[in-house]
Design a protein around this motif. Structure first.
Motif, PDB file in Angstrom:
ATOM      1  N   LYS A  29      -8.114  -5.584 102.564  1.00 30.47           N
ATOM      2  CA  LYS A  29      -9.291  -5.306 103.379  1.00 30.47           C
ATOM      3  C   LYS A  29      -8.855  -5.035 104.815  1.00 30.47           C
ATOM      4  O   LYS A  29      -7.891  -5.613 105.311  1.00 30.47           O
ATOM      5  CB  LYS A  29     -10.266  -6.485 103.342  1.00 30.47           C
ATOM      6  CG  LYS A  29     -10.900  -6.700 101.972  1.00 30.47           C
ATOM      7  CD  LYS A  29     -11.905  -7.837 102.025  1.00 30.47           C
ATOM      8  CE  LYS A  29     -12.566  -8.048 100.661  1.00 30.47           C
ATOM      9  NZ  LYS A  29     -13.544  -9.168 100.678  1.00 30.47           N
ATOM     10  N   LEU A  30      -9.612  -4.166 105.470  1.00 28.25           N
ATOM     11  CA  LEU A  30      -9.307  -3.794 106.840  1.00 28.25           C
ATOM     12  C   LEU A  30      -9.873  -4.832 107.803  1.00 28.25           C
ATOM     13  O   LEU A  30     -11.036  -5.232 107.703  1.00 28.25           O
ATOM     14  CB  LEU A  30      -9.910  -2.419 107.147  1.00 28.25           C
ATOM     15  CG  LEU A  30      -9.439  -1.726 108.419  1.00 28.25           C
ATOM     16  CD1 LEU A  30      -7.983  -1.302 108.292  1.00 28.25           C
ATOM     17  CD2 LEU A  30     -10.319  -0.521 108.701  1.00 28.25           C
ATOM     18  N   VAL A  31      -9.036  -5.277 108.731  1.00 29.30           N
ATOM     19  CA  VAL A  31      -9.455  -6.255 109.733  1.00 29.30           C
ATOM     20  C   VAL A  31      -9.160  -5.681 111.109  1.00 29.30           C
ATOM     21  O   VAL A  31      -8.032  -5.253 111.389  1.00 29.30           O
ATOM     22  CB  VAL A  31      -8.699  -7.594 109.573  1.00 29.30           C
ATOM     23  CG1 VAL A  31      -9.118  -8.571 110.666  1.00 29.30           C
ATOM     24  CG2 VAL A  31      -8.949  -8.179 108.189  1.00 29.30           C
ATOM     25  N   MET A  32     -10.178  -5.665 111.975  1.00 32.69           N
ATOM     26  CA  MET A  32      -9.982  -5.186 113.339  1.00 32.69           C
ATOM     27  C   MET A  32      -9.507  -6.352 114.183  1.00 32.69           C
ATOM     28  O   MET A  32     -10.229  -7.325 114.400  1.00 32.69           O
ATOM     29  CB  MET A  32     -11.279  -4.591 113.903  1.00 32.69           C
ATOM     30  CG  MET A  32     -11.093  -3.883 115.224  1.00 32.69           C
ATOM     31  SD  MET A  32     -12.602  -3.010 115.747  1.00 32.69           S
ATOM     32  CE  MET A  32     -11.990  -2.075 117.141  1.00 32.69           C
ATOM     33  N   LYS A  33      -8.252  -6.262 114.679  1.00 35.68           N
ATOM     34  CA  LYS A  33      -7.663  -7.373 115.419  1.00 35.68           C
ATOM     35  C   LYS A  33      -7.945  -7.297 116.910  1.00 35.68           C
ATOM     36  O   LYS A  33      -8.099  -8.303 117.582  1.00 35.68           O
ATOM     37  CB  LYS A  33      -6.151  -7.408 115.178  1.00 35.68           C
ATOM     38  CG  LYS A  33      -5.767  -7.585 113.714  1.00 35.68           C
ATOM     39  CD  LYS A  33      -4.276  -7.465 113.511  1.00 35.68           C
ATOM     40  CE  LYS A  33      -3.538  -8.617 114.188  1.00 35.68           C
ATOM     41  NZ  LYS A  33      -2.063  -8.540 113.941  1.00 35.68           N
TER      42      LYS A  33
END
Length: 213
Positions: A204-208
């Motif tokens: 899953k894509l996580v915006m850091k």
């Protein structure tokens, strides 16, 4: 938003990030002017030290003669991060294909370094950059090889950087683009996403972070 405002978002404002980018890249291109007035562009290994670009070269050659004749040069480094296929925006409009990138362009004065101490600084800097594991004897100012090695120094008069990693998009648009890059899964997608401020965790894509240069 006017064109000037949009273009302003592409400018790298941090000199620190420009220098970091330069010393992460393996190849730069020096452009000099030949005797007939044409630009000559050559890819070179380089290192950025003490606010100057250094390269090593054979003591003879066209670029050496060009620099002796006309010290004004250009220097460019770029990294193509990710090709964005047109279907990301519209499957029927090929003109919408785009590229995410980072680039730095320098206009400056080039000279041939004569001082052996400065030559050694540059050559050891190049070795440290390209052979970080060591396992070589550092050069010193008394080595005979210095007489057979030219060191070109470019002193920047202008140094400008541009980058395009989605910073000109809204947060929602940037997340949408990042998901498309993730799903396309090119060989550079994970690196590109990291530069954009994203990570992939459990697929899953996580915006850091919201990255700004």
């Amino acid at each position: 938003m006017c064109i000037r405002d949009r273009l302003g978002k592409l400018v790298i404002k941090s000199k620190t990030k420009i220098i970091k980018f330069l010393n992460e890249e393996d190849t730069g291109r020096i452009s000099s002017i030949d005797e007939h007035g044409f630009p000559q562009i050559i890819p070179m290994n380089f290192v950025f030290l003490n606010d100057s670009v250094y390269m090593h070269s054979h003591i003879r050659g066209e670029k050496i003669e060009n620099i002796k004749r006309n010290s004004k040069v250009g220097f460019e480094v770029d990294r193509n991060l990710e090709f964005l296929p047109s279907y990301f925006s519209d499957p029927e409009d090929a003109s919408l294909a785009d590229t995410l990138y980072i680039s730095v362009v320098i206009k400056g004065e080039a000279l041939l370094v004569e001082n052996n101490e400065e030559k050694v600084l540059a050559l050891n800097g190049l070795m440290k950059k390209y052979q970080p594991e060591g396992r070589y004897k550092p050069m010193d100012k008394d080595m005979d090889v210095l007489d057979a090695t030219a060191v070109i120094k470019i002193i920047p008069k202008e140094m400008n950087g541009k980058y395009k990693i989605g910073q000109n998009m809204s947060k929602e648009e940037k997340i949408d683009l990042a998901n498309k890059i993730k799903d396309r899964n090119s060989k550079t997608s994970r690196e590109t996403l990291a530069i954009m401020g994203f990570a992939i965790q459990d697929d899953k894509l996580v915006m850091k972070e919201d990255v700004e240069w």
